[in-house]
Design a protein around this motif. Sequence first.
Motif, PDB file in Angstrom:
ATOM      1  N   LEU A  61       0.805  -1.219   0.000  1.00 34.31           N
ATOM      2  CA  LEU A  61       0.000   0.000   0.000  1.00 34.31           C
ATOM      3  C   LEU A  61       0.844   1.279   0.000  1.00 34.31           C
ATOM      4  CD1 LEU A  61      -2.807  -1.013   2.537  1.00 34.31           C
ATOM      5  CD2 LEU A  61      -2.584  -1.554   0.118  1.00 34.31           C
ATOM      6  N   GLN A  62       1.809   1.349   0.893  1.00 36.87           N
ATOM      7  CA  GLN A  62       2.616   2.572   1.023  1.00 36.87           C
ATOM      8  C   GLN A  62       3.345   2.954  -0.270  1.00 36.87           C
ATOM      9  OE1 GLN A  62       2.928   4.827   3.579  1.00 36.87           O
ATOM     10  NE2 GLN A  62       4.251   6.005   2.201  1.00 36.87           N
ATOM     11  N   PRO A  63       4.044   2.022  -0.928  1.00 36.40           N
ATOM     12  CA  PRO A  63       4.761   2.403  -2.161  1.00 36.40           C
ATOM     13  C   PRO A  63       3.832   2.932  -3.252  1.00 36.40           C
ATOM     14  CG  PRO A  63       5.537   0.276  -1.354  1.00 36.40           C
ATOM     15  CD  PRO A  63       4.321   0.614  -0.557  1.00 36.40           C
ATOM     16  N   LYS A  64       2.647   2.367  -3.363  1.00 35.56           N
ATOM     17  CA  LYS A  64       1.723   2.805  -4.419  1.00 35.56           C
ATOM     18  C   LYS A  64       1.148   4.181  -4.126  1.00 35.56           C
ATOM     19  CE  LYS A  64       0.630  -1.914  -5.745  1.00 35.56           C
ATOM     20  NZ  LYS A  64      -0.298  -3.058  -5.648  1.00 35.56           N
ATOM     21  N   ILE A  65       0.701   4.373  -2.892  1.00 32.60           N
ATOM     22  CA  ILE A  65       0.169   5.685  -2.525  1.00 32.60           C
ATOM     23  C   ILE A  65       1.243   6.747  -2.652  1.00 32.60           C
ATOM     24  CG2 ILE A  65      -0.636   7.067  -0.569  1.00 32.60           C
ATOM     25  CD1 ILE A  65      -2.859   5.457  -1.758  1.00 32.60           C
ATOM     26  N   GLN A  66       2.463   6.422  -2.221  1.00 29.09           N
ATOM     27  CA  GLN A  66       3.556   7.386  -2.289  1.00 29.09           C
ATOM     28  C   GLN A  66       3.906   7.720  -3.733  1.00 29.09           C
ATOM     29  OE1 GLN A  66       4.896   8.762   0.637  1.00 29.09           O
ATOM     30  NE2 GLN A  66       5.607  10.239  -0.907  1.00 29.09           N
ATOM     31  N   TYR A  67       3.919   6.697  -4.603  1.00 31.19           N
ATOM     32  CA  TYR A  67       4.217   6.925  -6.021  1.00 31.19           C
ATOM     33  C   TYR A  67       3.178   7.855  -6.645  1.00 31.19           C
ATOM     34  CZ  TYR A  67       4.701   6.087 -11.016  1.00 31.19           C
ATOM     35  OH  TYR A  67       4.844   6.266 -12.370  1.00 31.19           O
ATOM     36  N   LEU A  68       1.919   7.582  -6.388  1.00 29.70           N
ATOM     37  CA  LEU A  68       0.852   8.405  -6.968  1.00 29.70           C
ATOM     38  C   LEU A  68       0.905   9.824  -6.430  1.00 29.70           C
ATOM     39  CD1 LEU A  68      -2.084   5.823  -6.882  1.00 29.70           C
ATOM     40  CD2 LEU A  68      -0.761   6.560  -8.873  1.00 29.70           C
ATOM     41  N   PHE A  69       1.133   9.947  -5.132  1.00 33.34           N
ATOM     42  CA  PHE A  69       1.240  11.282  -4.521  1.00 33.34           C
ATOM     43  C   PHE A  69       2.415  12.060  -5.118  1.00 33.34           C
ATOM     44  CE2 PHE A  69       2.739  14.225  -1.208  1.00 33.34           C
ATOM     45  CZ  PHE A  69       1.579  14.946  -0.991  1.00 33.34           C
ATOM     46  N   ASN A  70       3.545  11.395  -5.296  1.00 36.11           N
ATOM     47  CA  ASN A  70       4.725  12.053  -5.859  1.00 36.11           C
ATOM     48  C   ASN A  70       4.531  12.485  -7.308  1.00 36.11           C
ATOM     49  OD1 ASN A  70       6.059  11.661  -3.449  1.00 36.11           O
ATOM     50  ND2 ASN A  70       7.246   9.903  -4.150  1.00 36.11           N
ATOM     51  N   ASN A  71       3.562  11.861  -7.969  1.00 37.53           N
ATOM     52  CA  ASN A  71       3.331  12.174  -9.385  1.00 37.53           C
ATOM     53  C   ASN A  71       2.085  13.018  -9.613  1.00 37.53           C
ATOM     54  OD1 ASN A  71       5.363  10.771 -11.347  1.00 37.53           O
ATOM     55  ND2 ASN A  71       5.039   9.308  -9.679  1.00 37.53           N
ATOM     56  N   GLY A  72       1.670  13.719  -8.579  1.00 37.84           N
ATOM     57  CA  GLY A  72       0.640  14.734  -8.767  1.00 37.84           C
ATOM     58  C   GLY A  72      -0.759  14.395  -8.318  1.00 37.84           C
ATOM     59  N   PHE A  73      -0.956  13.195  -7.762  1.00 39.55           N
ATOM     60  CA  PHE A  73      -2.283  12.835  -7.286  1.00 39.55           C
ATOM     61  C   PHE A  73      -2.450  13.358  -5.862  1.00 39.55           C
ATOM     62  CE2 PHE A  73      -1.492   9.901 -10.699  1.00 39.55           C
ATOM     63  CZ  PHE A  73      -2.734   9.710 -11.289  1.00 39.55           C
ATOM     64  N   ALA A  74      -3.233  14.410  -5.708  1.00 38.71           N
ATOM     65  CA  ALA A  74      -3.413  15.029  -4.397  1.00 38.71           C
ATOM     66  C   ALA A  74      -4.118  14.067  -3.445  1.00 38.71           C
ATOM     67  CB  ALA A  74      -4.235  16.313  -4.544  1.00 38.71           C
TER      68      ALA A  74
END
Length: 270
Positions: A61-74
């Motif tokens: 869960l953490q890597p996916k949420i972090q990846y999306l957040f880092n790429n502009g998903f608020a």
Amino acid sequence: MWVSPKNCCLASQKLQLDKRSSKKHESVVAFLIAHGFSDAQIMILITKQPMILKSRVDKNLQPKIQYLFNNGFASSILPVIVISNPAIFRRSLSSLIKPSFDFLKTVIETSEKVVVAVKCLPWLLTSDLKAKMQQNVYFLISEAVPMENISKLILFQPRVILQNVDKVTRTVKRKIEMFKSLGCSEEEIMSASKRFLSFLTSLEEKIKSAVNFYVNTMKLEPWAIFALPKFLNYAIDKRMQPRYNLMKFLESKGLLEWNKKLVWELMYPE
């Protein structure tokens, strides 16, 4: 709003999950709460995807949420996207989600635009886009459609470009033949498709209805419609016909002299 351990246990019982893993279940819920998921959203998510409660937070869960957040998903839109496509937590980050994101970015240029496209169709992140979309992109490029318009298609009508490439090819070629039958040259068609991609993606019945109204009712020449294919986007029954009727009424009362230049008046917003 938060999900209490009691509610987490109730959810586990309802979904017939192993009570011995309750600590893992609680850690998943705590993670979701920390990343902006509301109580209602968490319940919807685990109802749709019960096995998410067995996920490892640190490895999945953490890597996916972090990846999306880092790429502009608020953080405000992440829960909505995940609920719409829970497969995000099941599919591989390295072999599917990242390649899908990277492919979209190469076509539509910015992370911000990718976010817009995924908000429109969340499962874009968990589809094999190279297999489903790349051939269609190449086909449209071969038909001289600018990348800017292909990008708009992905942003606002992604389902169209995710169809089988043979189907897309047949559809485009069939519409070109239809436009020719309405009196438009191939050069005019391609010129219009370069400026307005909806010229090729609008429903055929809608196009025929629009052309019939403009040519037979308003007495426009076909080339005038194809010179500004935006005409094909307007609703005939709800917008163009009532406005045209009003102008003809004013003409009948001597309050207006109808001429084809007034067509442009019909395009103005309310």
